[in-house]
Design a protein around this motif. Structure first.
Motif, PDB file in Angstrom:
ATOM      1  N   THR A   1       5.415  -6.021 -16.414  1.00  0.00           N
ATOM      2  CA  THR A   1       5.897  -6.621 -15.415  1.00  0.00           C
ATOM      3  C   THR A   1       7.318  -6.651 -14.861  1.00  0.00           C
ATOM      4  OG1 THR A   1       4.176  -8.338 -16.035  1.00  0.00           O
ATOM      5  CG2 THR A   1       5.682  -9.324 -14.383  1.00  0.00           C
ATOM      6  N   ALA A   2       8.262  -6.612 -15.843  1.00  0.00           N
ATOM      7  CA  ALA A   2       9.642  -6.404 -15.577  1.00  0.00           C
ATOM      8  C   ALA A   2       9.727  -5.023 -14.845  1.00  0.00           C
ATOM      9  CB  ALA A   2      10.465  -6.746 -16.705  1.00  0.00           C
ATOM     10  N   VAL A   3       9.256  -3.896 -15.403  1.00  0.00           N
ATOM     11  CA  VAL A   3       9.480  -2.614 -14.890  1.00  0.00           C
ATOM     12  C   VAL A   3       8.861  -2.526 -13.546  1.00  0.00           C
ATOM     13  CG1 VAL A   3       8.823  -0.266 -14.847  1.00  0.00           C
ATOM     14  CG2 VAL A   3       9.704  -1.560 -17.053  1.00  0.00           C
ATOM     15  N   ALA A   4       7.701  -3.279 -13.074  1.00  0.00           N
ATOM     16  CA  ALA A   4       7.137  -3.307 -11.992  1.00  0.00           C
ATOM     17  C   ALA A   4       7.834  -4.147 -10.710  1.00  0.00           C
ATOM     18  CB  ALA A   4       5.678  -3.624 -11.954  1.00  0.00           C
ATOM     19  N   CYS A   5       8.382  -4.939 -11.289  1.00  0.00           N
ATOM     20  CA  CYS A   5       8.948  -6.206 -10.234  1.00  0.00           C
ATOM     21  C   CYS A   5      10.312  -5.863 -10.149  1.00  0.00           C
ATOM     22  CB  CYS A   5       8.807  -7.503 -10.667  1.00  0.00           C
ATOM     23  SG  CYS A   5       6.883  -8.059 -10.853  1.00  0.00           S
ATOM     24  N   ARG A   6      11.181  -5.729 -11.103  1.00  0.00           N
ATOM     25  CA  ARG A   6      12.469  -5.440 -11.207  1.00  0.00           C
ATOM     26  C   ARG A   6      13.095  -3.880 -11.665  1.00  0.00           C
ATOM     27  NH1 ARG A   6      12.498  -8.996  -8.109  1.00  0.00           N
ATOM     28  NH2 ARG A   6      13.572 -10.729  -8.183  1.00  0.00           N
TER      29      ARG A   6
ATOM     30  N   PHE B   1      10.347   4.292 -17.758  1.00  0.00           N
ATOM     31  CA  PHE B   1       8.968   4.390 -17.298  1.00  0.00           C
ATOM     32  C   PHE B   1       7.897   4.704 -18.212  1.00  0.00           C
ATOM     33  CE2 PHE B   1       5.867   6.144 -14.439  1.00  0.00           C
ATOM     34  CZ  PHE B   1       5.601   5.237 -13.653  1.00  0.00           C
ATOM     35  N   ALA B   2       8.291   5.529 -19.009  1.00  0.00           N
ATOM     36  CA  ALA B   2       7.297   5.862 -19.978  1.00  0.00           C
ATOM     37  C   ALA B   2       7.042   4.658 -21.000  1.00  0.00           C
ATOM     38  CB  ALA B   2       7.661   6.933 -20.778  1.00  0.00           C
ATOM     39  N   GLY B   3       7.899   3.889 -21.300  1.00  0.00           N
ATOM     40  CA  GLY B   3       7.512   2.940 -22.293  1.00  0.00           C
ATOM     41  C   GLY B   3       6.608   1.826 -21.364  1.00  0.00           C
ATOM     42  N   ALA B   4       6.732   1.582 -20.198  1.00  0.00           N
ATOM     43  CA  ALA B   4       5.855   0.799 -19.450  1.00  0.00           C
ATOM     44  C   ALA B   4       4.456   1.479 -19.439  1.00  0.00           C
ATOM     45  CB  ALA B   4       6.332   0.419 -17.924  1.00  0.00           C
ATOM     46  N   CYS B   5       4.575   2.756 -19.300  1.00  0.00           N
ATOM     47  CA  CYS B   5       3.126   3.394 -19.260  1.00  0.00           C
ATOM     48  C   CYS B   5       2.434   3.178 -20.698  1.00  0.00           C
ATOM     49  CB  CYS B   5       3.384   4.963 -19.052  1.00  0.00           C
ATOM     50  SG  CYS B   5       3.876   5.168 -17.321  1.00  0.00           S
TER      51      CYS B   5
ATOM     52  N   THR C   1       0.772  -1.355   0.080  1.00  0.00           N
ATOM     53  CA  THR C   1       0.139  -0.087  -0.108  1.00  0.00           C
ATOM     54  C   THR C   1       0.885   1.194  -0.014  1.00  0.00           C
ATOM     55  OG1 THR C   1      -0.286  -0.087   2.338  1.00  0.00           O
ATOM     56  CG2 THR C   1      -2.118  -1.170   1.233  1.00  0.00           C
ATOM     57  N   ASP C   2       2.167   1.082   0.402  1.00  0.00           N
ATOM     58  CA  ASP C   2       2.925   2.392   0.483  1.00  0.00           C
ATOM     59  C   ASP C   2       4.190   2.184  -0.291  1.00  0.00           C
ATOM     60  OD1 ASP C   2       3.793   4.979   1.061  1.00  0.00           O
ATOM     61  OD2 ASP C   2       4.948   4.197   2.870  1.00  0.00           O
ATOM     62  N   ARG C   3       5.116   1.076   0.071  1.00  0.00           N
ATOM     63  CA  ARG C   3       6.478   1.170  -0.692  1.00  0.00           C
ATOM     64  C   ARG C   3       6.202   0.673  -2.028  1.00  0.00           C
ATOM     65  NH1 ARG C   3       7.525  -0.914   4.579  1.00  0.00           N
ATOM     66  NH2 ARG C   3       7.514  -3.183   3.871  1.00  0.00           N
ATOM     67  N   HIS C   4       5.379  -0.150  -2.553  1.00  0.00           N
ATOM     68  CA  HIS C   4       5.122  -0.687  -3.974  1.00  0.00           C
ATOM     69  C   HIS C   4       3.927  -0.283  -4.546  1.00  0.00           C
ATOM     70  CE1 HIS C   4       9.051  -2.901  -3.656  1.00  0.00           C
ATOM     71  NE2 HIS C   4       8.859  -2.997  -2.421  1.00  0.00           N
ATOM     72  N   ARG C   5       3.387   0.674  -4.046  1.00  0.00           N
ATOM     73  CA  ARG C   5       2.040   1.263  -4.428  1.00  0.00           C
ATOM     74  C   ARG C   5       2.088   1.332  -5.894  1.00  0.00           C
ATOM     75  NH1 ARG C   5      -1.545   5.954  -1.725  1.00  0.00           N
ATOM     76  NH2 ARG C   5      -3.333   6.078  -3.250  1.00  0.00           N
ATOM     77  N   THR C   6       3.095   1.975  -6.762  1.00  0.00           N
ATOM     78  CA  THR C   6       3.139   2.164  -8.063  1.00  0.00           C
ATOM     79  C   THR C   6       3.001   0.876  -8.688  1.00  0.00           C
ATOM     80  OG1 THR C   6       4.231   4.209  -7.888  1.00  0.00           O
ATOM     81  CG2 THR C   6       4.231   3.251 -10.118  1.00  0.00           C
ATOM     82  N   ALA C   7       3.676  -0.143  -8.272  1.00  0.00           N
ATOM     83  CA  ALA C   7       3.865  -1.462  -8.851  1.00  0.00           C
ATOM     84  C   ALA C   7       2.322  -2.136  -8.736  1.00  0.00           C
ATOM     85  CB  ALA C   7       4.890  -2.383  -8.171  1.00  0.00           C
ATOM     86  N   VAL C   8       1.524  -1.980  -7.685  1.00  0.00           N
ATOM     87  CA  VAL C   8       0.324  -2.485  -7.516  1.00  0.00           C
ATOM     88  C   VAL C   8      -0.723  -1.741  -8.731  1.00  0.00           C
ATOM     89  CG1 VAL C   8      -1.709  -2.507  -6.048  1.00  0.00           C
ATOM     90  CG2 VAL C   8       0.508  -2.955  -4.941  1.00  0.00           C
ATOM     91  N   HIS C   9      -0.475  -0.414  -8.741  1.00  0.00           N
ATOM     92  CA  HIS C   9      -1.234   0.385  -9.876  1.00  0.00           C
ATOM     93  C   HIS C   9      -1.059  -0.369 -11.164  1.00  0.00           C
ATOM     94  CE1 HIS C   9      -3.275   2.881  -7.396  1.00  0.00           C
ATOM     95  NE2 HIS C   9      -2.161   3.713  -6.765  1.00  0.00           N
ATOM     96  N   PHE C  10       0.309  -0.554 -11.426  1.00  0.00           N
ATOM     97  CA  PHE C  10       0.565  -1.086 -12.665  1.00  0.00           C
ATOM     98  C   PHE C  10      -0.022  -2.470 -13.003  1.00  0.00           C
ATOM     99  CE2 PHE C  10       4.652   1.397 -13.671  1.00  0.00           C
ATOM    100  CZ  PHE C  10       4.276   1.734 -14.862  1.00  0.00           C
ATOM    101  N   GLY C  11      -0.155  -3.283 -11.780  1.00  0.00           N
ATOM    102  CA  GLY C  11      -0.578  -4.626 -11.940  1.00  0.00           C
ATOM    103  C   GLY C  11      -2.241  -4.696 -12.271  1.00  0.00           C
ATOM    104  N   LEU C  12      -2.950  -3.486 -11.258  1.00  0.00           N
ATOM    105  CA  LEU C  12      -4.274  -3.567 -11.436  1.00  0.00           C
ATOM    106  C   LEU C  12      -4.891  -2.910 -12.851  1.00  0.00           C
ATOM    107  CD1 LEU C  12      -5.128  -2.051  -8.189  1.00  0.00           C
ATOM    108  CD2 LEU C  12      -5.946  -4.284  -8.826  1.00  0.00           C
ATOM    109  N   ALA C  13      -3.979  -1.923 -13.241  1.00  0.00           N
ATOM    110  CA  ALA C  13      -4.156  -1.560 -14.740  1.00  0.00           C
ATOM    111  C   ALA C  13      -4.074  -2.709 -15.853  1.00  0.00           C
ATOM    112  CB  ALA C  13      -3.472  -0.228 -14.916  1.00  0.00           C
ATOM    113  N   LEU C  14      -3.028  -3.363 -15.720  1.00  0.00           N
ATOM    114  CA  LEU C  14      -2.482  -4.530 -16.442  1.00  0.00           C
ATOM    115  C   LEU C  14      -3.477  -5.774 -16.505  1.00  0.00           C
ATOM    116  CD1 LEU C  14      -0.333  -4.767 -18.507  1.00  0.00           C
ATOM    117  CD2 LEU C  14       0.983  -6.124 -16.828  1.00  0.00           C
ATOM    118  N   LEU C  15      -4.089  -6.120 -15.181  1.00  0.00           N
ATOM    119  CA  LEU C  15      -4.990  -7.105 -15.394  1.00  0.00           C
ATOM    120  C   LEU C  15      -6.223  -6.794 -15.838  1.00  0.00           C
ATOM    121  CD1 LEU C  15      -4.109  -8.589 -11.589  1.00  0.00           C
ATOM    122  CD2 LEU C  15      -3.658  -9.750 -13.986  1.00  0.00           C
ATOM    123  N   SER C  16      -6.892  -5.606 -15.724  1.00  0.00           N
ATOM    124  CA  SER C  16      -8.018  -5.084 -16.117  1.00  0.00           C
ATOM    125  C   SER C  16      -7.989  -5.004 -17.603  1.00  0.00           C
ATOM    126  CB  SER C  16      -8.379  -3.813 -15.629  1.00  0.00           C
ATOM    127  OG  SER C  16      -7.691  -2.832 -15.680  1.00  0.00           O
ATOM    128  N   GLY C  17      -6.876  -4.803 -18.145  1.00  0.00           N
ATOM    129  CA  GLY C  17      -6.705  -4.829 -19.511  1.00  0.00           C
ATOM    130  C   GLY C  17      -6.443  -5.964 -20.512  1.00  0.00           C
TER     131      GLY C  17
END
Length: 861
Positions: A339-344, A377-381, A298-314
């Motif tokens: 996934t690579a940008v969010a996890c590594r 990062f822009a490429g991941a977006c 919820t805090d330290r990896h919040r952006t990765a969580v947002h990436f995951g939610l947006a990706l899963l819904s797509g």
């Protein structure tokens, strides 16, 4: 604290700031006036407009620098002396809106700087704007004049505080003049200490509530308050699926009917699930972070969580849409990169938590800059956007193709053109690149007075702030694209596919939509066409307008079953739609034309313009006012039934419409609406997106330019959908002319807005551009109704010199004059609204939206 850390990073920065680079002694001759004006009425949030006018003597050593280009360091230094604290080289404000740079003028003795700023109290954050600081409390707000230190010895001639019709609760220094709601401090002579102005005010309760609603825990309740709307839409769509499955139009369900019903069911649940994600992802993560719950996510990896939610819904949309082999390969590749940008993230020189902290980890920011990690990062977006666009496009194609026939073997979702994939890839890259560009523009807007060339500290601060703004992209994308558009694009097309199949499968003798189609059309209008309203003082209550719309549509259809032309009863007890058949339509059109000719002869006969036998004309008119009996008594095959006295053959033909079926009428009306709405779309886009500073504001908004383009499509589709509904219900709606039927659909469209207007009046908030939109809707639908009436008699168009003369014949002049007056009244209303909008300044909000701002603060950002 942040500025202090930056100053510590720079050797000699403190000593540099301590120098009197503003030459304060020379500014003692300066003359200053300051004012602030609050506006509570007719605003969604309290608006505060600040103004600071400084007349600096031409002898001031930096006066000439005020005339330089705004991107020069000497200009920023001079402006910082007059507008801010010159001892702070890193000035940053995200609560100050500016339509442009300060205006600088020169005369013989003075160089005058006139700065105008504005802020909206959208949350309880302390707001600095111009020379003012507003501290927002639960119920009381404190306003304080923060004089630039270099102007402490200047002559502050006048200070004015207009509280917007509200009396102050306290004032630190008694004003020299004014009223209870407008306080003024004046100083007749130079010299002495300027007044310490501090005023406490109590805003209207509605405005205080709107500011508090974005704070914890209220932003969680905000999501909960909007959740019933998604639940209501899901229930309506599920009822539609159940109804169409129980009553197939041809007795037994066909493959197309089963496919479209199944697609509607899946799309309903899919849209609901994604809506829940976009409603609750930010509020819940912020809430859990505040309570130290699962801080790793919820805090330290919040952006990765947002990436995951947006990706899963797509990806869920891609699974439903089945975009073909090439599309699947590209989606898998994009998913792997995200996934690579969010996890590594360290593989791409990105910070481990996808958040830069220049105060505690400056080396991490340096590494980020040196490796140009923003590109990664822009490429991941861009990949997130690509997955979403492919999934959404494939889903829409599948929904529409389901009504045509079985899918191609080996291609369950149908062909996905490679050119379309390439276009989606280009759009994805463009959206991501524009987001980085607008984040940079936002930085320039908020830090425009910062010292740029002093040291490395500015560059580190710049890179960290822009990246931390971009890290919200996956969450913002989901909220914007799905929350604004796709949540109704998907269900709309799914319902249309169901109606399309039922329209094609209808029996030739089915003149009117069946009860199942009427219910589906009502669901379509409520879920897919009606404007979403119901925001009152920061509290979303969308079910109230939705209920008003449902009752209005129910009432219109109930009246139509009694008062519509084709529902009128004959003396035999039959209704008109039971007697008039499609095979009789050519004869009906001939009778309608002959009826108009005979009436024209009667008018000329009354005016003495021709001779004739009036009795013979009236006898022939009587013969036209009858229909063949549907079930004549035995031995009387030529029994006739007279039409009701108020129904003529013209009204009967107009009630039938230009096409043989209700589906044909719906498509024809949608076509006419698409043509008539083009100028209206341009007007509404100007009012909502291009008027005044709104165009300049697009350069600061993440999806500003994409919003303008999609809003064009969105507005056009809404009006085309309304025209489609008008055509589908053409034979059911009461009224004898197209404009009358159109006004009823416009009334239904306006019902949620009228409920919103009642709430706006109670809480005294802005009604925005709703009057313009409603007027344009009425005008577009009226023109559609007129076009439908003309098209009904298209077979005789070549007999008339123009469509206008043909229309006058169809309506007859006395009725046409009323319709013309109606149209002129609509145009006059539009011109009046246009003139009013030209003089109104739209709202400028530079900071993040209230919910995001509150959530960001709650998570330590």
């Amino acid at each position: 604290m942040f500025t202090t850390a930056l100053l510590c990073v720079v050797p000699g920065a403190t000593g540099h700031a301590a120098d009197d680079e503003c030459h304060t002694e020379q500014l003692k001759r300066a003359r200053v006036t300051a004012s602030v004006r609050f506006k509570h009425a007719d605003e969604d949030y309290t608006k505060a407009e600040g103004r600071l006018t400084v007349k600096a003597p031409r002898s001031w050593s930096q006066a000439v620098d005020l005339l330089l280009n705004g991107d020069t360091e000497r200009y920023r230094t001079a402006m910082r002396c007059l507008l801010r604290d010159s001892g702070d080289p890193f000035t940053y404000r995200d609560t100050e809106g500016r339509a442009g740079p300060p205006k600088v003028t020169v005369d013989k003795k003075w160089v005058t700087v006139d700065q105008r700023v504005v802020t909206w109290v959208v949350n309880r954050q302390t707001r600095d704007f111009g020379p003012w600081r507003l501290t927002v409390g639960n119920r009381l707000w404190q306003l304080e004049l923060m004089r630039p230190p270099a102007l402490n010895g200047a002559w502050w001639q006048e200070i004015t505080v207009d509280l917007g019709g509200r009396a102050s609760r306290s004032a630190s220094v008694a004003p020299t003049s004014g009223t209870a709601t407008r306080l003024t401090w004046t100083k007749e002579k130079a010299g002495g200490k300027p007044p310490e102005v501090r005023v406490t005010l109590q805003p209207p309760a509605a405005k205080a509530s709107a500011a508090r609603w974005s704070e914890h825990p209220w932003y969680v309740f905000d999501a909960l308050a909007g959740f019933p709307l998604d639940g209501a839409f899901l229930v309506l769509l599920l009822i539609t699926v159940r109804t169409v499955r129980r009553a197939p139009p041809s007795g037994a369900s066909t493959d197309a009917e089963r496919r479209t019903a199944r697609n509607l069911l899946v799309m309903s649940w899919l849209v609901f699930a994604v809506s829940v994600v976009h409603n609750f992802d930010d509020p819940l993560l912020g809430h859990f972070a505040l309570h130290d719950t699962a801080l790793f996510w919820t805090d330290r990896h919040r952006t990765a969580v947002h990436f995951g939610l947006a990706l899963l819904s797509g990806l869920a949309l891609c699974v439903f849409g089945r975009p073909g082999r090439t599309g699947v390969v590209l989606v898998v590749a994009a998913t792997g990169y995200v996934t690579a940008v969010a996890c590594r993230p360290e593989w791409f020189a990105l910070p481990t938590e996808l958040r830069l902290d220049v105060e505690n980890f400056p080396d991490e920011v340096r590494w980020f800059r040196e490796n140009k990690a923003m590109v990664a990062f822009a490429g991941a977006c861009a990949c997130v956007v690509f997955v979403w666009l492919v999934g959404a496009t494939a889903s829409l194609l599948r929904l529409w193709r389901a009504a045509d026939g079985p899918a191609t073997p080996g291609r369950p979702g149908g062909r996905f053109p490679h050119a379309l994939l390439a276009a989606l890839a280009v759009v994805s890259v463009a959206v991501s690149a524009l987001s980085v560009w607008t984040a940079e523009n936002l930085w320039e807007q908020q830090s425009w007075l910062s010292e740029r060339t002093a040291s490395e500290a500015y560059g580190l601060w710049h890179a960290a702030t822009v990246f931390n703004e971009m890290r919200w992209f996956p969450s913002d994308w989901l909220d914007w694209f799905h929350g604004t558009y796709f949540w109704w694009w998907g269900p709309s097309l799914a319902v249309l596919a169901v109606l399309r199949v039922r329209g094609k499968a209808a029996e030739p003798g089915d003149v009117l939509p069946a009860p199942v189609e009427l219910l589906t059309l009502k669901m379509f209008f409520v879920v897919c066409i009606a404007p979403v309203a119901g925001w009152y003082a920061g509290v979303p209550l969308p079910l109230l307008p939705l209920l008003g719309l449902w009752l209005t549509l129910t009432g219109l259809l109930a009246i139509g079953t009694r008062r519509a032309v084709l529902y009128r009863k004959l003396l035999s007890g039959h209704r008109l739609h039971e007697v008039a058949r499609e095979s009789d339509r050519p004869q009906l059109l001939k009778a309608a034309r002959r009826h108009r000719e005979l009436h024209a002869q009667l008018r000329r006969l009354e005016q003495g313009q021709q001779d004739g036998d009036r009795a013979q004309l009236e006898h022939e008119l009587d013969r036209l006012h009858r229909l063949a009996h549907p079930s004549p008594p035995p031995g009387l095959p030529n029994t006739w039934i007279r039409l009701p006295p108020s129904i003529s053959p013209v009204e009967l033909a107009l009630a039938w419409g230009p096409r043989a079926t209700w589906w044909g009428n719906a498509c024809r009306a949608a076509y006419f609406t698409a043509l008539a709405s083009v100028p209206a779309v341009a007007i509404l886009i100007w009012a909502d997106h291009l008027r005044g500073v709104r165009w300049a504001d697009k350069f600061l908004q993440r999806f500003g330019f994409a919003e303008t383009v999609t809003a064009v499509v969105d507005t056009e589709l809404l009006w085309v959908g309304a025209g489609f509904t008008l055509g589908a219900l053409w034979r059911v709606l009461p009224g004898r002319r197209g404009p009358a039927r159109a006004s009823l659909i416009a009334l239904a469209y306006a019902t949620p807005v009228l409920v919103q207007w009642a709430g706006d009046w109670i809480v005294d908030q802005s009604f925005n551009t709703w009057p313009l939109e409603l007027s344009l809707t009425l005008l577009v639908l009226t023109l559609t109704g007129v076009a439908m009436d003309i098209d009904t008699f298209h077979g005789e168009r070549h007999y008339w010199p123009s469509r206008a003369s043909m229309l006058l014949s169809i309506y007859r002049w006395r009725t046409a004059s009323v319709q013309v007056a109606f149209l002129i009244g609509q145009l006059v209303a539009l011109v009046t609204i246009w003139q009013q909008l030209k003089g109104n300044d739209p709202m400028i909000v530079i900071e993040r939206s209230p919910v995001e701002n509150a959530v960001g603060e709650g998570s330590g950002n």
